[in-house]
Scaffold this motif. Sequence first.
Motif, PDB file in Angstrom:
ATOM      1  N   ILE A   1       3.094   7.683   8.282  1.00 59.27           N
ATOM      2  CA  ILE A   1       4.062   7.556   9.383  1.00 59.27           C
ATOM      3  C   ILE A   1       3.385   7.927  10.700  1.00 59.27           C
ATOM      4  CG2 ILE A   1       6.190   8.538  10.353  1.00 59.27           C
ATOM      5  CD1 ILE A   1       7.204   8.767   7.426  1.00 59.27           C
ATOM      6  N   GLU A   2       2.539   8.938  10.661  1.00 56.11           N
ATOM      7  CA  GLU A   2       1.831   9.396  11.865  1.00 56.11           C
ATOM      8  C   GLU A   2       0.599   8.557  12.186  1.00 56.11           C
ATOM      9  OE1 GLU A   2       2.759  11.916  13.953  1.00 56.11           O
ATOM     10  OE2 GLU A   2       4.595  11.989  12.761  1.00 56.11           O
ATOM     11  N   ASN A   3      -0.016   7.942  11.204  1.00 57.65           N
ATOM     12  CA  ASN A   3      -1.251   7.192  11.390  1.00 57.65           C
ATOM     13  C   ASN A   3      -1.009   5.720  11.088  1.00 57.65           C
ATOM     14  OD1 ASN A   3      -3.799   6.106  11.419  1.00 57.65           O
ATOM     15  ND2 ASN A   3      -4.584   7.337   9.717  1.00 57.65           N
ATOM     16  N   PRO A   4      -0.880   4.876  12.116  1.00 52.26           N
ATOM     17  CA  PRO A   4      -0.551   3.464  11.900  1.00 52.26           C
ATOM     18  C   PRO A   4      -1.577   2.699  11.068  1.00 52.26           C
ATOM     19  CG  PRO A   4      -0.287   4.051  14.209  1.00 52.26           C
ATOM     20  CD  PRO A   4      -0.923   5.218  13.535  1.00 52.26           C
ATOM     21  N   LYS A   5      -2.809   3.179  10.964  1.00 48.19           N
ATOM     22  CA  LYS A   5      -3.843   2.445  10.225  1.00 48.19           C
ATOM     23  C   LYS A   5      -3.937   2.859   8.762  1.00 48.19           C
ATOM     24  CE  LYS A   5      -6.439   1.517  14.310  1.00 48.19           C
ATOM     25  NZ  LYS A   5      -7.684   1.338  14.948  1.00 48.19           N
TER      26      LYS A   5
ATOM     27  N   LEU B   1       1.862  12.304  -2.862  1.00 50.50           N
ATOM     28  CA  LEU B   1       2.406  11.045  -2.341  1.00 50.50           C
ATOM     29  C   LEU B   1       3.296  11.272  -1.124  1.00 50.50           C
ATOM     30  CD1 LEU B   1       3.317   8.994  -5.521  1.00 50.50           C
ATOM     31  CD2 LEU B   1       1.680   8.393  -3.752  1.00 50.50           C
ATOM     32  N   ALA B   2       4.117  12.308  -1.171  1.00 53.22           N
ATOM     33  CA  ALA B   2       4.969  12.629  -0.020  1.00 53.22           C
ATOM     34  C   ALA B   2       4.105  12.912   1.199  1.00 53.22           C
ATOM     35  CB  ALA B   2       5.864  13.823  -0.335  1.00 53.22           C
ATOM     36  N   GLN B   3       3.014  13.650   0.995  1.00 47.05           N
ATOM     37  CA  GLN B   3       2.103  13.954   2.107  1.00 47.05           C
ATOM     38  C   GLN B   3       1.422  12.688   2.618  1.00 47.05           C
ATOM     39  OE1 GLN B   3       1.716  17.015   3.598  1.00 47.05           O
ATOM     40  NE2 GLN B   3       0.621  15.810   5.109  1.00 47.05           N
ATOM     41  N   GLN B   4       1.010  11.810   1.696  1.00 47.95           N
ATOM     42  CA  GLN B   4       0.382  10.560   2.109  1.00 47.95           C
ATOM     43  C   GLN B   4       1.340   9.690   2.919  1.00 47.95           C
ATOM     44  OE1 GLN B   4      -1.151   9.477  -1.950  1.00 47.95           O
ATOM     45  NE2 GLN B   4      -2.917   8.763  -0.759  1.00 47.95           N
TER      46      GLN B   4
ATOM     47  N   ALA C   1      13.444   8.420   7.400  1.00 46.63           N
ATOM     48  CA  ALA C   1      13.983   9.650   7.984  1.00 46.63           C
ATOM     49  C   ALA C   1      13.483  10.891   7.246  1.00 46.63           C
ATOM     50  CB  ALA C   1      15.512   9.623   7.960  1.00 46.63           C
ATOM     51  N   ARG C   2      13.250  10.772   5.933  1.00 42.50           N
ATOM     52  CA  ARG C   2      12.831  11.942   5.167  1.00 42.50           C
ATOM     53  C   ARG C   2      12.123  11.488   3.899  1.00 42.50           C
ATOM     54  NH1 ARG C   2      16.651  16.735   2.694  1.00 42.50           N
ATOM     55  NH2 ARG C   2      17.612  15.022   1.577  1.00 42.50           N
ATOM     56  N   VAL C   3      11.063  12.205   3.563  1.00 38.94           N
ATOM     57  CA  VAL C   3      10.341  12.028   2.309  1.00 38.94           C
ATOM     58  C   VAL C   3      10.263  13.404   1.673  1.00 38.94           C
ATOM     59  CG1 VAL C   3       8.171  11.352   1.223  1.00 38.94           C
ATOM     60  CG2 VAL C   3       8.952  10.159   3.265  1.00 38.94           C
ATOM     61  N   HIS C   4      10.739  13.528   0.437  1.00 40.05           N
ATOM     62  CA  HIS C   4      10.702  14.841  -0.202  1.00 40.05           C
ATOM     63  C   HIS C   4      10.672  14.696  -1.713  1.00 40.05           C
ATOM     64  CE1 HIS C   4      15.121  14.874  -1.210  1.00 40.05           C
ATOM     65  NE2 HIS C   4      15.088  13.943  -0.305  1.00 40.05           N
ATOM     66  N   THR C   5      10.188  15.757  -2.355  1.00 34.18           N
ATOM     67  CA  THR C   5      10.198  15.811  -3.811  1.00 34.18           C
ATOM     68  C   THR C   5      11.293  16.774  -4.243  1.00 34.18           C
ATOM     69  OG1 THR C   5       8.569  17.580  -3.884  1.00 34.18           O
ATOM     70  CG2 THR C   5       7.735  15.327  -4.002  1.00 34.18           C
TER      71      THR C   5
ATOM     72  N   VAL D   1       1.402   1.596   0.917  1.00 32.71           N
ATOM     73  CA  VAL D   1       1.612   1.524   2.356  1.00 32.71           C
ATOM     74  C   VAL D   1       0.633   0.504   2.888  1.00 32.71           C
ATOM     75  CG1 VAL D   1       1.356   2.747   4.542  1.00 32.71           C
ATOM     76  CG2 VAL D   1       2.503   3.859   2.624  1.00 32.71           C
ATOM     77  N   SER D   2       1.153  -0.471   3.605  1.00 32.51           N
ATOM     78  CA  SER D   2       0.329  -1.534   4.153  1.00 32.51           C
ATOM     79  C   SER D   2       1.007  -2.090   5.396  1.00 32.51           C
ATOM     80  CB  SER D   2       0.161  -2.634   3.100  1.00 32.51           C
ATOM     81  OG  SER D   2      -0.515  -3.743   3.626  1.00 32.51           O
ATOM     82  N   ARG D   3       0.269  -2.151   6.501  1.00 36.31           N
ATOM     83  CA  ARG D   3       0.762  -2.738   7.759  1.00 36.31           C
ATOM     84  C   ARG D   3       2.082  -2.122   8.207  1.00 36.31           C
ATOM     85  NH1 ARG D   3      -0.346  -8.923   6.188  1.00 36.31           N
ATOM     86  NH2 ARG D   3      -2.561  -8.717   5.874  1.00 36.31           N
ATOM     87  N   ARG D   4       2.163  -0.796   8.168  1.00 39.45           N
ATOM     88  CA  ARG D   4       3.328  -0.032   8.645  1.00 39.45           C
ATOM     89  C   ARG D   4       4.576  -0.244   7.792  1.00 39.45           C
ATOM     90  NH1 ARG D   4       2.706   4.011  10.801  1.00 39.45           N
ATOM     91  NH2 ARG D   4       4.510   3.972  12.106  1.00 39.45           N
ATOM     92  N   LEU D   5       4.387  -0.701   6.551  1.00 44.99           N
ATOM     93  CA  LEU D   5       5.487  -0.873   5.610  1.00 44.99           C
ATOM     94  C   LEU D   5       5.198  -0.050   4.356  1.00 44.99           C
ATOM     95  CD1 LEU D   5       6.048  -4.737   5.714  1.00 44.99           C
ATOM     96  CD2 LEU D   5       7.441  -2.994   6.815  1.00 44.99           C
ATOM     97  N   LEU D   6       6.229   0.566   3.818  1.00 47.05           N
ATOM     98  CA  LEU D   6       6.145   1.231   2.529  1.00 47.05           C
ATOM     99  C   LEU D   6       6.767   0.291   1.505  1.00 47.05           C
ATOM    100  CD1 LEU D   6       5.755   3.653   0.588  1.00 47.05           C
ATOM    101  CD2 LEU D   6       8.023   4.428   1.302  1.00 47.05           C
ATOM    102  N   TRP D   7       5.981  -0.115   0.529  1.00 46.19           N
ATOM    103  CA  TRP D   7       6.450  -0.997  -0.527  1.00 46.19           C
ATOM    104  C   TRP D   7       6.690  -0.168  -1.778  1.00 46.19           C
ATOM    105  CZ3 TRP D   7       7.257  -6.253  -0.073  1.00 46.19           C
ATOM    106  CH2 TRP D   7       6.800  -6.844   1.109  1.00 46.19           C
ATOM    107  N   VAL D   8       7.877  -0.275  -2.351  1.00 51.73           N
ATOM    108  CA  VAL D   8       8.204   0.331  -3.635  1.00 51.73           C
ATOM    109  C   VAL D   8       8.614  -0.833  -4.528  1.00 51.73           C
ATOM    110  CG1 VAL D   8       9.630   1.984  -4.879  1.00 51.73           C
ATOM    111  CG2 VAL D   8       8.983   2.450  -2.507  1.00 51.73           C
ATOM    112  N   GLY D   9       7.655  -1.293  -5.332  1.00 49.45           N
ATOM    113  CA  GLY D   9       7.885  -2.513  -6.099  1.00 49.45           C
ATOM    114  C   GLY D   9       8.021  -3.675  -5.131  1.00 49.45           C
ATOM    115  N   GLU D  10       9.110  -4.395  -5.226  1.00 45.45           N
ATOM    116  CA  GLU D  10       9.362  -5.542  -4.342  1.00 45.45           C
ATOM    117  C   GLU D  10      10.150  -5.164  -3.084  1.00 45.45           C
ATOM    118  OE1 GLU D  10       8.079  -8.655  -4.815  1.00 45.45           O
ATOM    119  OE2 GLU D  10       7.022  -7.709  -6.481  1.00 45.45           O
ATOM    120  N   ALA D  11      10.640  -3.937  -3.025  1.00 45.45           N
ATOM    121  CA  ALA D  11      11.407  -3.496  -1.857  1.00 45.45           C
ATOM    122  C   ALA D  11      10.451  -2.909  -0.823  1.00 45.45           C
ATOM    123  CB  ALA D  11      12.433  -2.446  -2.260  1.00 45.45           C
ATOM    124  N   TYR D  12      10.735  -3.149   0.443  1.00 48.02           N
ATOM    125  CA  TYR D  12       9.896  -2.557   1.484  1.00 48.02           C
ATOM    126  C   TYR D  12      10.758  -1.824   2.497  1.00 48.02           C
ATOM    127  CZ  TYR D  12      11.154  -6.471   4.550  1.00 48.02           C
ATOM    128  OH  TYR D  12      11.842  -7.376   5.303  1.00 48.02           O
TER     129      TYR D  12
END
Length: 183
Positions: free
Chosen positions: A143-147, A135-138, A25-29, A7-18
């Motif tokens: 999402i709640e903490n922009p920094k 990771l789901a919690q992070q 909408a949802r993060v779950h295990t 997670v960097s600058r309000r983006l979630l990067w998974v490999g090369e996809a962001y």
Amino acid sequence: MGVSLRVSRRLLWVGEAYYPLHNIARVHTLTIHPRRKDAVLLFVKRLLIIGVVVTLLGLLAGLIDSSSGFGSSESGGSPGLTALVVIVALASLVYCLVEMLKVLGAPSHYVLAVETSGPSTAVVTSPDQAQLRRLAQQIADAIENPKAEFEVRVDTITISPKHYYFGDNVNMYGGTGNVGMAG
């Protein structure tokens, strides 16, 4: 094989996809399981179809052999057709068996799924289910903490979605009295 999840600058990067964090909408295990029953049923269905086709082609070869206008056993046409039918049937049978065995031998996977408000879903895996929950919690915290920023290395999987169950599918019709899914 692994991939960087960060997670960097309000983006979630998974490999090369962001994925923009505001689109998540949802993060779950969950644990995904192979569709073993469906694979066996599909194999049986294909087996029946192969049997019917071979029977029909065998009857057709018998008609060609017995009719005087289309050939006879001396001309060699019917044995060649019969051999071709047997070869194609055996090849089809081997293909169907291999497809079924791929699903039957596939393991279940613990996964972290990140779903967006659109049709995109990112899926990563780890043998450690607790790591995926952290990771789901992070991600939820990010999402709640922009920094918030972090980076971890996770495993990736290449699977065919038609071979795995991805949790419950719920179809609701109508808008009154919906209380969720009964367990």
